[in-house]
Design a protein around this motif. Structure first.
Motif, short mmCIF file in Angstrom:
data_model
loop_
_atom_site.label_atom_id
_atom_site.label_comp_id
_atom_site.label_asym_id
_atom_site.label_seq_id
_atom_site.Cartn_x
_atom_site.Cartn_y
_atom_site.Cartn_z
N ASN B 182 0.77 -1.16 0.06
CA ASN B 182 -0.14 0.26 -0.03
C ASN B 182 0.46 1.50 -0.54
O ASN B 182 0.44 2.76 -0.86
CB ASN B 182 -1.05 -0.23 1.12
N LEU B 183 1.90 1.50 0.24
CA LEU B 183 2.84 2.38 0.78
C LEU B 183 4.25 2.19 -0.48
O LEU B 183 4.43 3.06 -0.76
CB LEU B 183 3.76 2.36 1.66
N GLN B 184 4.31 1.26 -0.87
CA GLN B 184 5.21 0.83 -2.19
C GLN B 184 4.82 0.10 -3.12
O GLN B 184 5.05 -0.75 -2.89
CB GLN B 184 6.88 0.56 -0.85
N LYS B 185 4.97 0.36 -3.97
CA LYS B 185 5.21 -0.60 -5.34
C LYS B 185 5.98 -2.17 -5.98
O LYS B 185 6.53 -1.85 -6.47
CB LYS B 185 4.76 0.35 -6.77
N THR B 186 6.33 -2.19 -4.96
CA THR B 186 7.55 -3.14 -4.91
C THR B 186 7.00 -4.68 -5.02
O THR B 186 6.76 -5.00 -4.22
CB THR B 186 8.40 -3.11 -4.42
N PRO B 187 8.06 -5.39 -5.82
CA PRO B 187 6.50 -6.78 -6.02
C PRO B 187 7.54 -7.28 -5.00
O PRO B 187 8.38 -6.92 -4.55
CB PRO B 187 7.35 -7.31 -7.50
N VAL B 188 7.25 -8.76 -4.13
CA VAL B 188 8.17 -9.02 -3.40
C VAL B 188 7.63 -10.63 -3.35
O VAL B 188 6.54 -10.78 -3.78
CB VAL B 188 6.88 -8.76 -2.22
N VAL B 189 8.59 -11.23 -3.39
CA VAL B 189 8.86 -12.71 -3.61
C VAL B 189 8.54 -13.74 -2.86
O VAL B 189 9.90 -14.04 -1.52
CB VAL B 189 10.03 -13.55 -4.47
N GLY B 190 7.67 -14.44 -1.74
CA GLY B 190 7.41 -15.21 -0.25
C GLY B 190 8.09 -16.57 -0.67
O GLY B 190 7.50 -18.06 -1.56
N LEU B 191 9.48 -16.36 -0.03
CA LEU B 191 9.90 -17.67 0.05
C LEU B 191 9.52 -18.68 0.62
O LEU B 191 9.74 -18.71 2.00
CB LEU B 191 11.43 -17.55 -0.38
N ARG B 192 9.64 -19.70 0.59
CA ARG B 192 8.93 -20.88 1.38
C ARG B 192 10.23 -21.16 2.13
O ARG B 192 11.59 -21.55 1.39
CB ARG B 192 8.04 -22.22 1.43
N GLU B 193 10.77 -22.07 3.06
CA GLU B 193 11.73 -22.54 3.45
C GLU B 193 11.90 -24.21 3.07
O GLU B 193 10.96 -25.24 2.69
CB GLU B 193 11.87 -22.83 4.95
N GLY B 194 13.22 -24.23 2.32
CA GLY B 194 13.44 -24.92 1.45
C GLY B 194 13.35 -24.59 -0.13
O GLY B 194 14.38 -25.34 -0.98
N SER B 195 13.57 -23.11 -0.56
CA SER B 195 13.64 -22.83 -1.57
C SER B 195 14.44 -22.00 -1.50
O SER B 195 14.33 -20.83 -0.69
CB SER B 195 12.28 -21.41 -2.30
N TRP B 196 15.22 -21.10 -3.04
CA TRP B 196 16.21 -21.04 -3.25
C TRP B 196 16.03 -19.92 -4.52
O TRP B 196 15.39 -20.70 -5.24
CB TRP B 196 17.19 -21.32 -2.50
N LEU B 197 16.56 -18.87 -4.57
CA LEU B 197 17.23 -18.06 -6.18
C LEU B 197 17.84 -18.19 -6.11
O LEU B 197 19.08 -18.08 -5.95
CB LEU B 197 16.66 -17.17 -6.13
N ARG B 198 18.03 -18.70 -7.34
CA ARG B 198 19.52 -18.77 -8.16
C ARG B 198 19.14 -17.87 -9.48
O ARG B 198 18.90 -17.88 -10.49
CB ARG B 198 19.96 -20.98 -8.91
N ILE B 199 20.58 -17.17 -9.28
CA ILE B 199 20.63 -15.80 -10.47
C ILE B 199 21.98 -16.30 -11.18
O ILE B 199 22.62 -16.84 -10.05
CB ILE B 199 21.14 -14.56 -9.51
N LYS B 200 21.64 -16.57 -12.17
CA LYS B 200 22.96 -17.28 -12.94
C LYS B 200 22.72 -17.07 -14.59
O LYS B 200 22.05 -16.85 -14.56
CB LYS B 200 23.01 -18.89 -12.90
N ASN B 201 23.71 -16.87 -15.63
CA ASN B 201 23.81 -15.95 -16.58
C ASN B 201 22.20 -15.42 -16.97
O ASN B 201 21.36 -15.50 -17.66
CB ASN B 201 23.69 -17.76 -17.37
N ASN B 202 22.25 -14.47 -16.14
CA ASN B 202 21.06 -12.69 -16.81
C ASN B 202 19.97 -13.56 -16.76
O ASN B 202 18.57 -13.13 -16.82
CB ASN B 202 21.04 -12.64 -17.29
N ASP B 203 19.46 -14.88 -15.51
CA ASP B 203 18.55 -14.90 -14.97
C ASP B 203 18.35 -15.35 -13.73
O ASP B 203 19.16 -15.36 -13.05
CB ASP B 203 17.74 -15.92 -15.91
N ILE B 204 17.22 -15.00 -12.90
CA ILE B 204 16.78 -15.77 -11.80
C ILE B 204 15.57 -16.61 -11.60
O ILE B 204 14.43 -16.56 -12.52
CB ILE B 204 15.82 -14.49 -11.31
#
Lengths: 234, 234
Positions: B182-204
């Motif tokens: 409501n205050l900031q127009k930033t997307p948020v990714v809710g990462l459940r325990e056991g998940s991760w983001l892999r950033i590599k080769n310009n992809d996430i």
């Protein structure tokens, strides 16, 4: 001082402010108008709608509830208030707004001078030394975490006991409070939903029929019974 | 970039860093030394002990783990690092320390330049635009909530789904994230325990076998499957 500092506005199965009518009646005795501070609300309800909700919750008292935003100047509104009620929501937003409108100090002085004050949730968090022990998400960045300082300890509202069956790895509330006390030697009162502190006649008593959990730095937490006095907690 | 941004260091029933060995092996391939940032730890373990814990958790990789506090100068340590791991703890403390030691910007540039980076919990929270969506208690007041900004959204680690049987009146995680938006127009990714983001080769990409919950301002949250790409989320 003359305050009710409540863990929550609403308990499971009750209406808004519906679970402690006798305490509210006593607090606001003789009052004709309550200034309502809706600043903690981060959306969902407008300030007008939130003020209406407070008015509805206090209708049984037959007292007029006016939003501070409906007054010309918030400083003057606080200075002239007969009674004040700060509602819950997000403590970061509430504290940011109180600083932005430059009323943190005035509100502190007013409540310390004896003006009847009701706080619920975020409105209770701000009564301690600092807001360092809020459970809220830091959705805005306040210039300081220093709050009203009505007493020399902090509140943790909506206090939750650890769930022994949980497999979740996020910290428990108790762990978080102890981590705070590794950095700052401030006692913390964990107020369970349905509890409140009654400040009156220079005493601070636990009310509401439930025990509270008290965290004193470098000691094991203790459980205290209703009517326990926090007068000497510092 | 070359990052693993994990919801948690430990899942129920696994050892510290024990649940994703193949991903860690791939991330740190060819690395001889990892600089460990223990700043998030608010007590319980010293920085030395926490670094030892990281070393023990990564022992299967046969890579030396050195605490940044064991190096003469934190700025130089980051500039010269082959790989960096920021452990969990309290995000307010971590961000305060990164600003106090004046390494937030240097760390951001280093990771953006391709240095292998592992973050868990608080160490993942700092990878987004801001730390506004941490779950941690504000035990210290950082000068700013701005963080590394590796991507134009925020992380909510240890994401917890609402418990439909709960009678507790504290806000759910989803409610808190929506209040932030409501205050900031930033997307948020809710990462459940056991998940991760892999950033590599310009992809996430989402990794770890679980769905993630994605909050885009003014839309209903969506659930995304493993291998979903967040490249275009902004």
């Amino acid at each position: 001082m003359n305050c009710i500092i409540a863990s929550t506005s609403t308990v499971h199965g009750s209406d808004y402010l519906g679970y402690f009518p006798d305490a509210l009646t006593e607090l606001f005795k003789g009052v004709n108008e309550i200034i309502f501070i809706p600043y903690a609300r981060p959306g969902g309800l407008t300030h007008d709608e939130y003020t209406q909700k407070a008015q509805d919750g206090l209708r049984f008292l037959n007292i007029n509830v006016v939003g501070i935003h409906q007054k010309e100047d918030p400083k003057t509104a606080i200075k002239n208030a007969e009674a004040i009620f700060t509602g819950g929501g997000n403590t970061f937003l509430l504290v940011s707004q109180l600083y932005q409108k430059d009323v943190m100090q005035i509100l502190s002085e007013k409540v310390k001078s004896g003006c009847a004050y009701l706080g619920t949730s975020a409105g209770s968090n701000i009564c301690g030394k600092t807001m360092n022990t809020t459970n809220d998400m830091p959705i805005v960045h306040p210039p300081s975490f220093k709050t009203l300082g009505l007493f020399p300890f902090n509140i943790n509202p909506h206090y939750l006991d650890p769930d022994p069956s949980s497999t979740h790895k996020g910290e428990t509330r108790e762990t978080r409070i102890k981590e705070f006390q590794n950095l700052q030697k401030t006692p913390v009162v964990g107020l369970r939903e349905g509890s409140w502190l009654r400040i009156k006649n220079n005493d601070i008593l636990l009310k509401g029929g439930l025990k509270a959990r008290v965290f004193i730095p470098q000691r094991d937490p203790i459980e205290v019974e209703p009517n326990y006095s926090f007068k000497d907690l510092s």
